[in-house]
Design a protein around this motif. Structure first.
Motif, PDB file in Angstrom:
ATOM      1  N   ASP A  84      -0.187  -1.234  -4.667  1.00 50.66           N
ATOM      2  CA  ASP A  84      -0.801   0.078  -4.723  1.00 50.66           C
ATOM      3  C   ASP A  84      -1.663  -0.586  -5.504  1.00 50.66           C
ATOM      4  OD1 ASP A  84      -0.877   2.083  -2.445  1.00 50.66           O
ATOM      5  OD2 ASP A  84      -2.580   2.326  -4.523  1.00 50.66           O
ATOM      6  N   HIS A  85      -3.348  -0.131  -5.369  1.00 57.48           N
ATOM      7  CA  HIS A  85      -4.822  -0.326  -5.885  1.00 57.48           C
ATOM      8  C   HIS A  85      -4.513   0.518  -6.567  1.00 57.48           C
ATOM      9  CE1 HIS A  85      -6.514   2.069  -3.020  1.00 57.48           C
ATOM     10  NE2 HIS A  85      -6.893   1.864  -3.979  1.00 57.48           N
TER      11      HIS A  85
ATOM     12  N   ALA B  86       0.894  -0.878   0.205  1.00 58.29           N
ATOM     13  CA  ALA B  86       0.019  -0.405  -0.487  1.00 58.29           C
ATOM     14  C   ALA B  86       1.076   0.884  -0.078  1.00 58.29           C
ATOM     15  CB  ALA B  86      -0.812   0.292   1.160  1.00 58.29           C
ATOM     16  N   CYS B  87       1.823   1.570  -0.399  1.00 56.75           N
ATOM     17  CA  CYS B  87       3.354   2.540  -0.945  1.00 56.75           C
ATOM     18  C   CYS B  87       2.568   3.458  -1.051  1.00 56.75           C
ATOM     19  CB  CYS B  87       4.228   2.124  -1.693  1.00 56.75           C
ATOM     20  SG  CYS B  87       2.968   2.442  -3.820  1.00 56.75           S
ATOM     21  N   GLY B  88       1.019   3.992  -2.021  1.00 55.61           N
ATOM     22  CA  GLY B  88       0.814   5.498  -1.633  1.00 55.61           C
ATOM     23  C   GLY B  88       1.625   6.338  -2.800  1.00 55.61           C
TER      24      GLY B  88
ATOM     25  N   TYR C 273      -2.202   0.979   6.737  1.00 54.90           N
ATOM     26  CA  TYR C 273      -3.346  -0.044   5.679  1.00 54.90           C
ATOM     27  C   TYR C 273      -3.216  -0.973   7.002  1.00 54.90           C
ATOM     28  CZ  TYR C 273      -4.620  -2.871   2.328  1.00 54.90           C
ATOM     29  OH  TYR C 273      -5.186  -4.045   1.021  1.00 54.90           O
TER      30      TYR C 273
END
Length: 190
Positions: A54-55, A33-35, A97
């Motif tokens: 990440d999404h 969830a690296c942003g 996250y």
């Protein structure tokens, strides 16, 4: 990158990650969830290759860079499975996250001497704003219990209120796999 951008990125790096990242053994690190990639870039500066997952494709575009492989995966999509093999990563970094169904598989992806650095919001954070949904807030001692149940050795654990970058209730843990060397000299200075 301009000096001002470098300074701003340095300020955004979690103090927890900055403190414990030097413990990471050589090898590939996952920034989950690296942003925009603030931690991925920091880890590359320490000599690691990084998978930034990440999404959000826009965030991954910002995270991309030398030494960083981006991976577009929505781990919360129906039927989504953990995409990485057991024992793959020297380290896994997670900040801000929480998706409980993937925690055990995530920890299984740590190498035998791997390091987990995890920092996210805890129950009671609703007093300070978002996140406020209990599904995204750790229960009291939850990270500690998870690490111990998964056979990790806890190097450091904190739970409580922080003021930076904003007031919040958090939990954070630095935990290592059993093959991590037990040398106090490896611990970073305070």
């Amino acid at each position: 990158m301009q000096a001002t951008e470098q300074h701003n990125n340095a300020e955004l790096i979690s103090g927890w990650v900055r403190r414990w990242a030097p413990l990471l053994p050589g090898g590939e690190v996952l920034d989950l969830a690296c942003g925009s990639g603030r931690h991925a870039r920091h880890l590359v500066s320490l000599g690691h290759t990084v998978i930034a997952l990440d999404h959000d494709p826009e965030m991954l575009e910002k995270a991309a860079g030398t030494g960083i492989t981006t991976s577009l995966v929505d781990l919360e999509a129906p039927g989504a499975a953990w995409p990485f093999a057991a024992g793959r990563f020297a380290g896994i970094i997670v900040t801000n996250y929480l998706h409980r169904p993937l925690l055990e598989a995530m920890i299984a992806s740590l190498a035998p001497d791997g390091v987990l650095l995890y920092e996210t919001f805890a129950a009671g954070n609703e007093e300070f704003g978002k996140p406020s949904n209990p599904h995204f807030l750790l229960k009291e001692g939850e990270l500690l219990a998870l690490a111990l149940a998964q056979g990790l050795r806890v190097v450091a654990f904190e739970e409580g209120r922080v003021e930076q970058p904003k007031a919040a209730l958090v939990q954070r843990i630095c935990a290592v796999r059993p093959d991590f060397p037990r040398l106090a000299a490896l611990l970073p200075a305070f």
